[in-house]
Design a protein around this motif. Structure first.
Motif, mmCIF file in Angstrom:
data_model
loop_
_atom_site.group_PDB
_atom_site.id
_atom_site.type_symbol
_atom_site.label_atom_id
_atom_site.label_comp_id
_atom_site.label_asym_id
_atom_site.label_seq_id
_atom_site.Cartn_x
_atom_site.Cartn_y
_atom_site.Cartn_z
ATOM 1 N N ARG A 617 0.719 -0.993 -0.061
ATOM 2 C CA ARG A 617 -0.232 0.284 -0.037
ATOM 3 C C ARG A 617 0.563 1.253 0.273
ATOM 4 N N ILE A 618 0.382 1.837 -0.866
ATOM 5 C CA ILE A 618 1.717 3.692 -0.772
ATOM 6 C C ILE A 618 0.386 5.025 -0.257
ATOM 7 N N PRO A 619 0.698 5.097 0.286
ATOM 8 C CA PRO A 619 -0.002 6.369 0.927
ATOM 9 C C PRO A 619 -0.054 7.898 0.112
ATOM 10 N N TRP A 620 -1.589 8.066 -0.256
ATOM 11 C CA TRP A 620 -1.611 9.273 -1.440
ATOM 12 C C TRP A 620 -0.761 9.903 -1.206
ATOM 13 N N GLY A 621 -0.429 10.718 -0.126
ATOM 14 C CA GLY A 621 1.119 12.145 -0.067
ATOM 15 C C GLY A 621 2.164 11.609 -0.340
#
Length: 713
Positions: A617-621
């Motif tokens: 998973r990759i944070p949007w920020g």
């Protein structure tokens, strides 16, 4: 037992040996009756708070927690919390060992109804609350004068509403951004104290004092100021006196306090490098109660990482904690407590956030962010024990629930204003102070563990399959992350191989990683994910796109990964020590690290590779998004960048380019030159206005629970 009269339940009081009992509820609420007929349940005595029970007064350490007024997807003025939410929360808070909830402002009628209902049905000690009264901040900023008639009138009107809300005898008209409705529940028997105001701007305090330097000291019916009190302190005494007047009309007295913080405390901090943080004092000892037997106490928001003198002072070099380390926070607490000898003093906010982003460095790793949930709990327990051991009358943790709407100074340039509440930004420290986590919607649906069974259970409409030359990618997202899974063409040996995923969000040429120097890209990439067993797994950012170097000239332009380097955020701008005149350099902190599932708690796992299965998973920020709910991303540098902000633009979606890198041979597998963007379809999604979230207690909740329950043992 309830008594009926004309169809309306009434309260019946019995006075016995100076105490009374509320018989309109399943639980008796005991208080002392004063000679003037008023009831007192809590009072201040010397340096402590006391509670009346079993027909006598006994000390009570306030084991408290602060509670906000909103949920993800909403801003505070929308007040979306339901009665069912409050009842569920009260049970968890009670179980945690907390005896008092502090609210900053008037909540909707359901808060008071739920609290009364919960306490009536509880078999244990009631759950108490402190009622805050929010300052008319906008008017104060406009007038630059707390004693302006506009400010005083607005503040007193808010006090009227707050007292009416607590005692259930008011109908507050609708007003944007504020609670309203018909308040009928009498929560007065469960009120522990009144808490007036918000953290004071030192500029406002100074301006008020300058404009009213010749005003006389205040003396009211219940509160007065000493002759050496400032005009601002006289203003506070007037507000406390007015609150006491309104409450006395309801036949009650409760202890009073006003909000204060380190910035405007009465102590001097000569080694504070930011002058504004120590230019003026608001001194609680300059205010005295009279004819108010419930008493008065001092209250401070006191965090271990701010202001900066806590990092640079040497005045506490002889103060050591139980580990034998110099502890400036402990030293400060000792000084604060000593100064207020004779009146109770409470720390009404303390704690650290469990965020990926860090907004300020603190001594002993007590930073404003960059913590796991367990680290958050460790630091909170540590602060709690210091506060208790130093003889404070109470400690209230900040805060109960995570608050997505919050802004953080070093994340603001990257965010789209007025959209913060619609997505979870793990880079923004202010969003993650809660011990009740408000996790993005797929937190429980997709476990990052290198197993794909949960992906098979997702509805087909929630997962998009995109083919790339290396492998097929499964993609989905929620309010906080983009999720990626795949079966790679071979089993991955992380000792000699790394998996990379390039990310292209904007139209235009971006940097090309050095390892791809022989591969021609038709479209560049803004960020890049590296998953590795022999170097840090993280999200890297292209140097021409890098927000950090664009915002701060002091930010180093690292050559790591060729034109890509580690994600960083500022935590302190350059400072100058006021005594030594030493230059204190710019500081930043890395935020791009990704946690592997096999070495992390499940809630904080970002990636895993098992055999040939990839999951992450990759944070949007970290992908450059300023608001994924409207597909807003930060643009490349342009003339539109003004006042420290960054330009934004609407994007089509995200293009992912995965490849495998062999450390021994330095070969790249999965990309064939030239790389055409047509070979990598764009992942798109619908804009959203409603948010889904999962409510779950953090590890820090359980750590605080143990500490609170064992505190007095």
């Amino acid at each position: 037992m309830k008594w009926q009269g004309k169809g309306i339940a009434v309260l019946f009081f019995i006075t016995v040996a100076g105490s009374w009992f509320l018989l309109g509820s399943a639980k008796m609420t005991e208080s002392e009756q004063l000679q003037n007929g008023s009831q007192v349940k809590f009072r201040t005595q010397d340096n402590q708070i006391e509670v009346y029970r079993d027909e006598s007064w006994s000390p009570l350490f306030i084991k408290g927690i602060n509670m906000g007024a909103t949920l993800p997807g909403h801003f505070p003025g929308e007040l979306p919390i339901t009665k069912e939410d409050y009842l569920r929360w009260f049970e968890m808070i009670d179980e945690m060992g907390v005896n008092t909830i502090r609210i900053y402002t008037i909540h909707p009628p359901v808060f008071y109804e739920a609290l009364v209902e919960y306490n009536e049905n509880s078999q244990e000690e009631p759950l108490y609350f402190m009622q805050g009264v929010w300052s008319p901040v906008n008017i104060m900023n406009e007038t630059e004068d707390a004693l302006s008639p506009r400010v005083v009138d607005a503040f007193k009107r808010e006090i009227d509403h707050a007292v009416g809300a607590v005692y259930g005898d008011i109908q507050i008209p609708e007003q944007d951004g504020k609670a309203s409705g018909d308040y009928k529940a009498d929560a007065g028997p469960y009120l522990a104290a009144w808490h007036i105001g918000t953290e004071w701007s030192p500029d406002l305090v100074q301006q008020t004092n300058d404009k009213h330097s010749d005003d006389p000291a205040f003396s009211g019916n219940y509160f007065r100021t000493a002759e050496n009190a400032s005009p601002f302190e006289s203003w506070l005494a007037e507000l406390l006196d007015y609150t006491a007047e309104q409450e006395n009309e309801r036949g009650w007295q409760h202890p009073m306090t006003f909000t204060n913080w380190i910035t405007t405390d009465p102590l001097r901090h000569p080694q504070e490098p930011q002058k504004r943080e120590d230019i003026v004092s608001v001194d609680p000892t300059h205010i005295e109660e009279k004819n108010w037997e419930a008493g008065y106490f001092a209250s401070y928001h006191a965090y271990p990482y701010y202001p900066d003198f806590l990092r640079f002072t040497d005045q506490y070099d002889d103060v050591k904690n139980e580990d034998g380390k110099v502890d400036t926070y402990l030293g400060y607490l000792k000084d604060l407590k000593d100064y207020h000898d004779g009146i109770p003093v409470m720390v009404s906010e303390f704690g650290v956030p469990s965020s990926r982003g860090n907004a300020h460095n603190g001594p002993l790793d007590r930073d404003q962010g960059g913590h796991s949930e367990k680290e958050q709990g460790k630091h909170a327990v540590d602060q709690l024990q210091h506060i208790y051991n130093e003889g404070f009358s109470g400690a209230l943790l900040f805060t109960w629930q995570d608050e997505w709407f919050k802004k953080t100074w070093n994340a603001m340039p990257m965010s789209t204003d007025h959209r913060e509440a619609f997505w979870f930004n793990s880079l923004s420290a202010e969003e993650s102070y809660g011990v009740l986590g408000m996790y993005p919607g797929k937190q429980d649906d997709v476990a990052i563990d290198g197993e794909l069974g949960d992906w098979e259970e997702l509805e087909e409409k929630d997962v998009e399959k995109i083919s790339t030359p290396l492998t097929d990618l499964n993609l989905t997202h929620d309010e906080g992350y983009v999720y990626v899974s795949a079966r790679l063409p071979e089993e991955i040996d992380l000792e000699r191989q790394s998996v990379y995923v390039g990310v292209d969000t904007l139209v235009g040429e971006a940097e090309t990683p050095q390892m791809l120097k022989d591969i021609q890209l038709e479209e560049g990439m803004e960020t890049m994910v590296r998953l590795s067993g022999w170097e840090e797994s993280e999200v890297l950012i292209g140097s021409t796109y890098d927000f950090h170097s664009r915002l701060y000239e002091e930010a180093p332009d690292s050559g790591e990964e060729g034109a890509f380097h580690s994600w960083k955020m500022a935590v302190s701008l350059p400072l100058r020590h006021p005594l030594t005149k030493e230059e204190i350099p710019f500081e930043d902190a890395g935020v791009g690290r990704l946690n592997r599932a096999s070495s992390s708690d499940q809630d904080e796992a970002d990636w895993e590779i098992k055999g040939n299965v990839l999951e992450m998973r990759i944070p949007w920020g970290l992908l450059g998004f300023s608001d994924p709910s409207t597909k807003q991303a930060v643009s490349y540098p342009s003339s539109e960048q003004i006042d420290g902000d960054l330009p934004k633009e609407t994007v089509e979606g995200i293009r992912f380019l995965p490849w495998i890198y062999d450390k021994e041979t330095e070969e790249v597998h999965g990309l064939t030159s030239p790389v055409s963007k047509k070979a990598y379809p764009v992942y798109e999604w619908e804009n959203w206005q409603k948010t889904a979230f999962e409510e779950k207690r953090k590890a820090s909740y359980y750590m605080m629970k143990e500490a609170l329950q064992n505190l007095e043992q």
